[in-house]
Design a protein around this motif. Sequence first.
Motif, short mmCIF file in Angstrom:
data_model
loop_
_atom_site.label_atom_id
_atom_site.label_comp_id
_atom_site.label_asym_id
_atom_site.label_seq_id
_atom_site.Cartn_x
_atom_site.Cartn_y
_atom_site.Cartn_z
N THR A 1 0.84 -1.19 0.00
CA THR A 1 0.00 0.00 0.00
C THR A 1 0.88 1.25 0.00
O THR A 1 1.99 1.24 0.55
N TRP B 1 -9.17 -6.34 -1.84
CA TRP B 1 -10.17 -6.58 -2.89
C TRP B 1 -9.50 -7.27 -4.07
O TRP B 1 -8.46 -6.83 -4.55
N ASN C 1 -3.26 -2.80 -10.22
CA ASN C 1 -4.26 -2.11 -9.41
C ASN C 1 -5.67 -2.21 -9.99
O ASN C 1 -6.65 -1.86 -9.35
N ARG C 2 -5.80 -2.70 -11.21
CA ARG C 2 -7.13 -2.95 -11.79
C ARG C 2 -7.73 -4.25 -11.26
O ARG C 2 -8.94 -4.46 -11.35
N LYS D 1 -6.58 -4.64 -4.99
CA LYS D 1 -6.41 -3.40 -4.23
C LYS D 1 -6.32 -3.70 -2.75
O LYS D 1 -7.10 -4.52 -2.22
N ILE E 1 -6.96 -2.22 0.89
CA ILE E 1 -7.84 -1.20 1.46
C ILE E 1 -7.34 -0.87 2.87
O ILE E 1 -7.21 -1.75 3.72
#
Length: 402
Positions: A329, A339, A393-394, A397, A399
Amino acid sequence: MKKILLLGGSHFQVPSIKKAKEMGFYTVTCDYLPQNPGHKYADEYYNVSTTDKEEVLRLAQKLKIDGIVCYASDPAAPTAAYVAEKMCLPASPYQSVEILANKDKFRKFLSANGFHTPKARGYAYEEVEQMRKDIGEFCFPVMVKPVDSSGSKGVAKVDEVSEILEAVDTAVSYSRCGRFIIEEYVEKSGYQIAGDGFSVDGKLVFRCFANEHFDADGINPYVPIGESWPYNMPKRVHDKLHREIQRALSLLHMGTQAYNFDARIDKDENVYLMEIGPRNGGNMIAQVTQYATGVDMVEYTIKAAMGEDCSSLHMAEPQGYWANYMLHTQKAGILKGVWIEENFKKNNLVEFEMIYQEGEKVERFTGSNGTLGTMILKFNSESEMLEKMDHMNRWVKVITEA
């Protein structure tokens, strides 16, 4: 039962401890972090720093070990070689491992032996004034690095002389010996080259090169976020890389052991050996390599340390398209979850291990120590592999919440 000492018990070193147990050896681990997860798999643990050569030697002599392993740890590699040499255990020469494990010594070695290598010079922190006098001899941009750090911690690209001192301070803060190196930036053609290899009696009998991927928008764009296999250049480039690595290993009189590679090629296909780490790669590189080639490099690493025959190891080309990806991150905070796009999870995800759990505090990804978890991935084609790895990142992800 033969006894093996494994230096370190971090998440990425667990495979070597488990493998040694599986092979029937009595396993002893040591480092200064008793909470590390690997120690629970060992028969014994000692709170001794893996970089303290003399203390590790005393422990090894007391335990009367039969072999010593440094797995996925640059700082511990010289210690393993030092102890092995003192106790006449299987290993490559300590002096050679020291050259490979220190960036300024490695650059000097490459330059002295006619390899393509960037102009570089190492300094102690007390020599900053000399560095300021020398800096006019370098062509910018330059890279500033700690000479003995791993995982790209403390590494910076500097475009202007005015930025150099801040970069030096950061680099030295990550150096155990208080030294840094300045080297001219090497413009690469295509992907940076990563991957692992293995030599038997100094001959590079196996290697598996990969494409190295970075987050260009990250806080430290020089920390790898993943590798993908196979390396997408023609066979002649693979062969040239192999020859240059072999020449280095021969000059250094290396023995039977694993290596982790970082290299670049320029537009003229000149090979620049950025690093030959005298140890296995971290981030589950050995595990992805086994998926791709069937070769269990962890087992051969244990065999080599214990003086067992490794002559059965031969070159095996990767089959299919594989990758590892380091969860990370750019925002510090509390980890809320990860995710993963549903089709990606179904079609590409092979293994997924988290180091951090939901609710724990996480830091920004400034070095490999900021890895939150690791994925092993598979793909149907080279184009799918590179497209997804370059735009992860598509699909995935992390969080966080402030």
